[in-house]
Every structure is written in structure tokens, then in C-alpha cells.
Design a protein around this motif. Structure first.
Motif, mmCIF file in Angstrom:
data_model
loop_
_atom_site.group_PDB
_atom_site.id
_atom_site.type_symbol
_atom_site.label_atom_id
_atom_site.label_comp_id
_atom_site.label_asym_id
_atom_site.label_seq_id
_atom_site.Cartn_x
_atom_site.Cartn_y
_atom_site.Cartn_z
ATOM 1 N N MET A 233 0.823 -1.206 0.000
ATOM 2 C CA MET A 233 0.000 0.000 0.000
ATOM 3 C C MET A 233 0.863 1.265 0.000
ATOM 4 S SD MET A 233 -2.912 -1.292 2.720
ATOM 5 C CE MET A 233 -3.688 0.314 2.882
ATOM 6 N N ILE A 234 1.964 1.228 0.748
ATOM 7 C CA ILE A 234 2.884 2.367 0.776
ATOM 8 C C ILE A 234 3.490 2.605 -0.603
ATOM 9 C CG2 ILE A 234 5.098 3.179 1.690
ATOM 10 C CD1 ILE A 234 4.377 1.754 4.325
ATOM 11 N N VAL A 235 3.924 1.528 -1.256
ATOM 12 C CA VAL A 235 4.526 1.647 -2.592
ATOM 13 C C VAL A 235 3.499 2.171 -3.584
ATOM 14 C CG1 VAL A 235 5.584 0.384 -4.499
ATOM 15 C CG2 VAL A 235 6.208 -0.180 -2.140
ATOM 16 N N ILE A 236 2.269 1.672 -3.514
ATOM 17 C CA ILE A 236 1.208 2.123 -4.421
ATOM 18 C C ILE A 236 0.963 3.619 -4.270
ATOM 19 C CG2 ILE A 236 -1.284 1.976 -4.853
ATOM 20 C CD1 ILE A 236 -1.015 -1.070 -4.266
ATOM 21 N N ASN A 237 0.898 4.091 -3.032
ATOM 22 C CA ASN A 237 0.690 5.533 -2.811
ATOM 23 C C ASN A 237 1.866 6.351 -3.352
ATOM 24 O OD1 ASN A 237 -1.825 5.271 -1.720
ATOM 25 N ND2 ASN A 237 -1.288 6.046 0.308
ATOM 26 N N ASN A 238 3.079 5.850 -3.206
ATOM 27 C CA ASN A 238 4.247 6.548 -3.759
ATOM 28 C C ASN A 238 4.175 6.618 -5.282
ATOM 29 O OD1 ASN A 238 5.313 6.903 -1.191
ATOM 30 N ND2 ASN A 238 6.643 5.117 -1.302
ATOM 31 N N MET A 239 3.687 5.551 -5.886
ATOM 32 C CA MET A 239 3.525 5.552 -7.339
ATOM 33 C C MET A 239 2.447 6.539 -7.771
ATOM 34 S SD MET A 239 3.960 1.507 -8.355
ATOM 35 C CE MET A 239 5.583 0.734 -8.325
ATOM 36 N N HIS A 247 -3.460 9.867 -3.646
ATOM 37 C CA HIS A 247 -3.141 8.542 -3.106
ATOM 38 C C HIS A 247 -4.349 7.609 -3.223
ATOM 39 C CE1 HIS A 247 0.286 10.145 -0.313
ATOM 40 N NE2 HIS A 247 0.644 10.080 -1.588
ATOM 41 N N LEU A 248 -4.085 6.365 -3.598
ATOM 42 C CA LEU A 248 -5.168 5.391 -3.698
ATOM 43 C C LEU A 248 -5.741 5.078 -2.318
ATOM 44 C CD1 LEU A 248 -6.864 3.389 -5.336
ATOM 45 C CD2 LEU A 248 -5.013 1.724 -5.085
ATOM 46 N N PHE A 249 -4.886 5.089 -1.291
ATOM 47 C CA PHE A 249 -5.339 4.790 0.066
ATOM 48 C C PHE A 249 -5.246 6.044 0.924
ATOM 49 C CE2 PHE A 249 -3.605 0.816 -1.684
ATOM 50 C CZ PHE A 249 -4.746 0.027 -1.616
#
Length: 412
Positions: A233-239, A247-249
Motif C-alpha cells: 500500500m505504501i509503494v502504491i501511494n508513492n507511485m 493517493h489510492l489509500f
């Protein structure tokens, strides 16, 4: 004189605070021959720095050859420490009301792992007077500061670990605790744990990470799947930042710490109440945490979707996610099957305790269902990250190595 030497060694062991051995240098005369005779008679055993790191405490059962023990005594090597043997101590028939203290009085080793019904942990988790720190394969139990004077000071478990049945494996989880920690408990606490003591101790084994870390002192490179989800989830938000979309989350939780939602962990007691508690935590962390603004934002190479449907009704976040992913990602994969449906399952199960009255039930099959649910959830979240990585610049986003290889992710 030999009997006096044996008594001195034995009294020192029994009366010391931590069941310590008697250092050889404490003798004011040379009793080498007599000590060697006691070793041959199975009444005294020797530890030294040649055998263990700390010879002053008998941590493990080593079965060191007698000739090697005598050699240490004869040569008066550094840190030679003498203990009464377990065989000799048992012959004394020493009594104690405390069952685990009695085991140390009988000469058993401090780091012997004893196994208990895992349900005993539930009594601590559900009691606000205790704080339970849990990190997937090991944990500790302490009395909360405000209750420390309420006759609970004797209930402190420095380390406990997750264990399993040798044949049933992950279908039957147990808890393992060092004998030394149990022997330090108060009488009432020892009796409480004794009730949950498992018969046929030889049928159980401790988690490999617990053994490697606390027995062998090795670094454990395994990561819990629960932490892996949070890292993804952290990586996804960074992307998302690189993609110039929100942010997705909405909220990120800290992996590899104790700062996670209380029920976001394996269940110790397989009941419907605990299962639904886990599903509620999972729904809050994942589904309820999805930011719909991610899907309505215009960005380079990204097409947004409408917030409302044709009838003017607001779309749910998972519906928007499905439309947005299909619109922006070219793939032969079935996006709904891979990502959306597992997340919908979380919401569907979560609705049962929210909208229905149910009776609590004990059901061991819930352990398997929980494992399957966290696995499907992880696959869904990981798939989002793998789709996002193809966006320009996202390959430069730092991703933990274990997420890339997937080799050390464990479902405990």
C-alpha cells in the motif's frame, strides 16, 4: 568432602536468583579429583565458555561428553561453572507449589520451550489490564502501567512464540514459552498457564523464526503477509504521487511495528466473533480506505471515470476502481477476478455482523478461511502495484526487495 562439595554446588544453584551454576574459582582449595568423580557419578555437570556463550545459566540441554567436562575442570579453563545434574536434583524430591519453578528446581534448562493451548493468549488480549505486543510469530505480555499495583506484577512473559502440531501443522496453532519466563511468574499466574499446558509436548514444534532469533541469535528475514500488504500500500501511494493523482489509500499503516489495528493479525481463538473482528479490520484498512478521488482525477496518460452513474447515483469505490483500471490498463488478465472480487468479498463478509444478529461459534475451519482471505487480499493489492509499475517513472520508485521476489513472505 565430596558430599560437602556436592552440597555447596547444589545449594548455590537452588538459592541463587536465576538458578546459576557455581563458579569453579569460588572453591578455596583444589578439588579437581573429587569434582571429576562427581561428574562420573552423574551428580555434577560442567558448563564453560568453551561450550556456551554464558555458562552461568543453563539455557539448553547440551549433553556434553563427560571427558570434555572433566578436561575443563582439570585445565581450570576460563569460566568453568558447576551444576547439580537433573538426575541428582530429581532424587532430592524438592517440593514447590509453583509447577514451572519446580521444573527448574529439578534441573531443567531455562530455554526449554513448553507448549500451551493458544486460547490462553485470548484472555490477555481481551483484558485491558494487559498489553500484548505481537509481531506475527512472537510476542510479549506486560501489565499495563495503571494496573501494575493490582497484584498483577507477577504476570510478565518476556517472549512467547507461535508453534504448531507436527502432523496438523497450521491447522492447530499453539503458543510456546521459555521455562525460565514461566518460572518467574507468580503462583496464580503459573497455575493459570498450567491449566493450558498441552499433553504430548513432543508433538509440537516452535516457529522457525522464533527459534532462529531467540535461540540461535540469527537475523530473521521472513516477513508476515500482514506486513507485506501494508508495504504494498505504501509503494502504491508513492507511485500515485509520481502519476500526479491522489493517493489510492487515504491512510497508511506502519508495517513491522506494533502500530497496527488490533484485530489485524492471526486469530488465536477461532470464533465467529474474532473472525468478523478480523474482517472489520481488513475492510477498514483496504476497502473503506480507498480514495475515490484517485479515479476522478485527470493526469498524463490517465483517463478519469465519472463519480455518478447514469441515474445520478454515487458509485461505490470498488465499482469506480473496476472501471478506472479497465479504462487505463491494457491486460489479458481479468481485472475483476484478480482485484475487485477479492475486495468485494471482504465487504460482503463484513456486512454480516454489521446488519445481522449472529451467535458466536467456535470453529477451527475459520483459521483456514482467514489464511485464504489474507492471501487473496495480498494478491489483489500486489496486482495493483504490478499494474502501476508500468507507468512512466514508476520503475524508479523504491520497492522492498522481498516484495519483488516474494520469497520470504509468510502466512504464520
Amino acid at each position: 568432602m565430596k558430599d560437602k562439595i556436592l552440597k555447596q554446588i547444589t545449594d548455590y544453584y537452588l538459592n541463587s536468583r536465576d538458578f546459576n551454576g557455581f563458579p569453579l574459582y569460588n572453591f578455596d582449595k583444589n578439588y579437581t579429583d573429587l569434582i571429576c568423580q562427581l561428574i562420573d557419578e552423574d551428580k555434577v555437570e560442567v558448563l564453560s565458555s568453551a561450550f556456551v556463550l554464558n555458562p552461568h545459566i543453563k539455557t539448553l540441554r547440551l549433553n556434553i561428553d563427560k571427558e570434555e567436562q572433566k578436561k575443563e575442570v582439570i585445565n581450570k579453563c576460563d569460566s568453568v561453572v558447576l551444576y547439580p545434574t537433573e538426575k541428582y536434583l530429581k532424587s532430592l524430591n524438592i517440593n514447590s507449589e509453583k509447577p514451572f519453578t519446580k521444573m527448574l528446581l529439578d534441573g531443567q534448562e531455562q530455554l526449554k520451550i513448553l507448549f500451551f493451548n493458544i486460547e490462553i493468549l485470548e484472555s490477555y488480549f481481551q483484558d485491558p489490564r494487559y498489553e500484548v505486543f505481537w509481531s506475527d510469530y512472537r510476542g510479549s505480555i506486560v501489565v499495563a502501567d495503571e494496573f501494575y499495583d493490582d497484584n498483577l506484577e507477577g504476570e510478565y512473559i518476556k517472549d512467547f512464540g507461535l508453534g504448531y502440531h507436527k502432523e496438523k501443522l497450521y491447522e492447530e496453532r499453539v503458543v510456546g514459552v521459555f521455562l525460565g519466563d514461566l518460572a518467574d511468574l507468580s503462583l496464580n499466574a503459573q497455575l493459570k498457564w498450567k491449566i493450558n499446558y498441552l499433553d504430548h509436548q513432543q508433538d509440537y514444534f516452535i516457529n522457525g523464526g522464533f527459534y532462529k532469533n531467540l535461540i540461535l541469535g540469527e537475523w530473521v528475514d521472513e516477513v508476515s503477509i500482514y506486513d507485506a500488504v501494508l508495504d504494498e500500500m505504501i509503494v502504491i501511494n508513492n507511485m500515485c504521487e509520481n502519476m500526479d493523482i491522489p493517493h489510492l489509500f487515504n491512510k497508511i499503516y506502519k508495517p513491522h511495528t506494533f502500530e497496527k489495528p488490533e484485530d489485524y493479525r492471526i486469530m488465536f481463538l477461532p470464533t465467529l466473533k474474532n473472525y468478523y473482528g478480523f474482517m472489520l479490520a481488513l475492510e477498514k484498512i483496504i476497502v473503506h480506505n480507498i480514495n475515490y478521488k484517485t479515479f476522478t482525477t485527470v493526469a498524463r496518460f490517465i483517463k478519469p471515470v465519472e463519480r455518478k452513474d447514469d441515474k445520478g447515483n454515487l458509485k461505490r469505490s470498488l465499482q469506480m476502481m473496476s472501471e478506472w483500471l479497465k479504462q487505463n490498463i491494457r491486460t489479458s488478465e481479468n481485472i475483476d477476478e484478480l482485484i475487485i472480487n477479492p475486495l468485494k468479498s471482504i465487504r460482503k463478509i463484513r456486512q454480516v455482523p454489521a446488519h445481522e444478529i449472529y451467535s458466536n461459534q467456535y470453529d477451527k475451519s475459520l483459521l483456514k478461511k482467514q489464511n485464504e482471505m489474507i492471501l487473496e487480499t495480498y494478491k489483489a493489492i500486489r496486482s495493483i502495484r504490478l499494474f502501476f509499475v508500468n507507468y512512466p517513472g514508476n520503475r524508479d520508485i523504491k520497492v522492498p526487495e522481498y516484495l519483488i521476489t516474494g520469497e520470504n513472505i509468510r502466512v504464520y
